[in-house]
Design an enzyme around this catalytic site. Structure first.
Site, PDB file in Angstrom:
ATOM      1  N   SER A  68       0.795  -1.236   0.000  1.00 43.74           N
ATOM      2  CA  SER A  68       0.000   0.000   0.000  1.00 43.74           C
ATOM      3  C   SER A  68       0.824   1.281   0.000  1.00 43.74           C
ATOM      4  CB  SER A  68      -0.948   0.006   1.193  1.00 43.74           C
ATOM      5  OG  SER A  68      -1.930  -0.982   1.003  1.00 43.74           O
ATOM      6  N   LYS A  71       0.206   3.376  -2.972  1.00 49.24           N
ATOM      7  CA  LYS A  71      -1.034   4.162  -3.119  1.00 49.24           C
ATOM      8  C   LYS A  71      -0.758   5.665  -3.148  1.00 49.24           C
ATOM      9  CE  LYS A  71      -3.698   0.309  -1.492  1.00 49.24           C
ATOM     10  NZ  LYS A  71      -4.236  -0.517  -0.442  1.00 49.24           N
ATOM     11  N   TYR A 193      -4.613  -3.470  -9.910  1.00 49.99           N
ATOM     12  CA  TYR A 193      -4.408  -3.192  -8.490  1.00 49.99           C
ATOM     13  C   TYR A 193      -3.416  -4.185  -7.861  1.00 49.99           C
ATOM     14  CZ  TYR A 193      -5.376  -2.781  -3.500  1.00 49.99           C
ATOM     15  OH  TYR A 193      -5.241  -2.649  -2.138  1.00 49.99           O
ATOM     16  N   TYR A 244      -4.160   4.199   8.264  1.00 49.39           N
ATOM     17  CA  TYR A 244      -5.474   3.594   8.546  1.00 49.39           C
ATOM     18  C   TYR A 244      -6.026   4.056   9.896  1.00 49.39           C
ATOM     19  CZ  TYR A 244      -3.215   0.815   4.995  1.00 49.39           C
ATOM     20  OH  TYR A 244      -2.532   0.421   3.885  1.00 49.39           O
ATOM     21  N   VAL A 262       1.338  -3.415   4.028  1.00 44.68           N
ATOM     22  CA  VAL A 262       1.411  -4.670   4.788  1.00 44.68           C
ATOM     23  C   VAL A 262       2.692  -5.473   4.535  1.00 44.68           C
ATOM     24  CG1 VAL A 262      -1.057  -5.036   5.193  1.00 44.68           C
ATOM     25  CG2 VAL A 262      -0.015  -5.935   3.117  1.00 44.68           C
TER      26      VAL A 262
HETATM   27  N1  GLN Z   1      -2.322  -6.026  -1.217  1.00 52.53           N
HETATM   28  C1  GLN Z   1      -2.877  -5.591   0.032  1.00 52.53           C
HETATM   29  C2  GLN Z   1      -4.382  -5.611  -0.060  1.00 52.53           C
HETATM   30  O1  GLN Z   1      -4.918  -5.070  -0.982  1.00 52.53           O
HETATM   31  C3  GLN Z   1      -2.376  -4.203   0.368  1.00 52.53           C
HETATM   32  C4  GLN Z   1      -2.886  -3.747   1.695  1.00 52.53           C
HETATM   33  C5  GLN Z   1      -1.894  -2.943   2.473  1.00 52.53           C
HETATM   34  O2  GLN Z   1      -0.710  -2.879   2.191  1.00 52.53           O
HETATM   35  N2  GLN Z   1      -2.374  -2.376   3.551  1.00 52.53           N
HETATM   36  O3  GLN Z   1      -5.042  -6.175   0.789  1.00 52.53           O
END
Ligand code: GLN
Length: 308
Positions: A68, A71, A193, A244, A262
């Site tokens: 993420s 993003k 994605y 988050y 993550v």
């Molecule tokens: N690939 C993970 C997902 O879409 C990315 C989430 C993250 O890094 N918080 O669930």
């Protein structure tokens, strides 16, 4: 102690020593095998100055799954193309929910709270794909150019694994499509994605790639990606939504715009001064790297660099 370092090397060495002595690193993400296998004691940290000078410690050159963290870059690429029209499709309020939560979407009519929860990131990737014809390719070209690393790429094993375990993201995308908030066919969007999430990059790569946010919107080659206002806006969304449902605690401890993933990476920005990337795969229960947040907390304390 507060110092004004002319070189970030000594402060990074000190942080790495402190982290090494700290027990308890959290647990790697376990929803796909490729992430679960990472050793939570791995730790790397890099600081990039706006002129491209990079300082690093530990595993700062080791590629890891950016997840993420990407993003931020897709948001910037979309904002550069469509400006404020984006905000008809995604909000910019903290969600107070987990990164992959479904609950708010129904009572907020398919408009995700912000671009950094999964639902919001799916909308951003959808819009980038509509405008560019290749969202993941556009992201990769940007990351390679800004980091100066032509080797930077997708991890195909991670992308395939994301897809095989992608039911929740598929649910988010289908649900938003039912509200007319997704342009592309859902399978096309999900492929884009998952590729985006699978980017493998090092702390050095990501600190350099984020430097346009420390340079108030200006890319490594001197061209402008974002207006000065847009760069401030992206930093503000990182501060309020980048970690988050832990964004309040992150602002309290670290005091910088930041974005976690993550895979255990976190990028952070000191506008006008530097960008940071820290990596350690062990996560807390909200999906943020335990040692990563601790290291950024110490960086802020030791250097006094903060937006507050
Ligand atoms: N690939 C993970 C997902 O879409 C990315 C989430 C993250 O890094 N918080 O669930």
């Amino acid at each position: 102690m507060t110092t004004s370092p002319t070189s970030f090397g000594p402060v990074l060495e000190r942080i790495a020593e402190e982290i090494e002595r700290t027990p308890g690193r959290g647990r790697p993400a376990d929803y796909i095998p490729a992430l679960a296998a990472r050793d939570p004691r791995r730790f790397g940290m890099a600081v990039a100055e706006p002129d491209g000078t990079v300082y690093g410690v530990g595993d700062w050159r080791e590629p890891f799954s950016a997840q993420s963290v990407t993003k931020v870059f897709t948001l910037a690429l979309v904002l550069a193309r469509e400006g404020d029209a984006l905000w008809e499709h995604v909000g910019r309020e903290p969600s107070g929910n987990r990164f992959n939560s479904l609950v708010q979407l129904e009572y907020e009519d398919g408009i995700p709270r912000n671009p950094f929860i999964n639902a919001g990131a799916l909308v951003v990737t959808d819009r980038l794909h509509t405008r560019s014809g290749d969202a993941a390719g556009e992201l990769l070209a940007f990351l390679r150019a800004e980091s100066g690393n032509p080797q930077l790429g997708f991890d195909e094993e991670v992308a395939a694994s994301e897809s095989a375990h992608g039911d929740r993201n598929a649910a988010l995308a289908h649900f938003m499509a039912s509200y007319g908030n997704i342009d592309n066919p859902v399978p096309v969007l999900l492929e884009q994605y998952f590729r985006q999430c699978s980017v493998a990059a090092s702390c050095a790569d990501l600190a350099l790639a984020a430097s346009f946010l420390a340079r108030h919107g200006v890319r490594a080659d001197g061209t402008r990606l974002l207006t000065r206002s847009q760069a401030k806006q992206v930093n503000a969304i990182m501060l309020t939504c980048g970690t988050y449902d832990a964004a309040g605690d992150f602002a309290y401890r670290v005091g910088l715009p930041g974005k976690s993933g993550v895979g255990g990476g976190i990028i952070a920005v000191v506008p006008g001064r530097c960008t940071l990337c820290v990596w350690s795969p062990g996560l807390d229960e909200r999906g943020n790297s335990v040692a990563g947040v601790a290291a950024l907390d110490r960086f802020n304390t030791l250097t006094g660099l903060s937006v507050f």
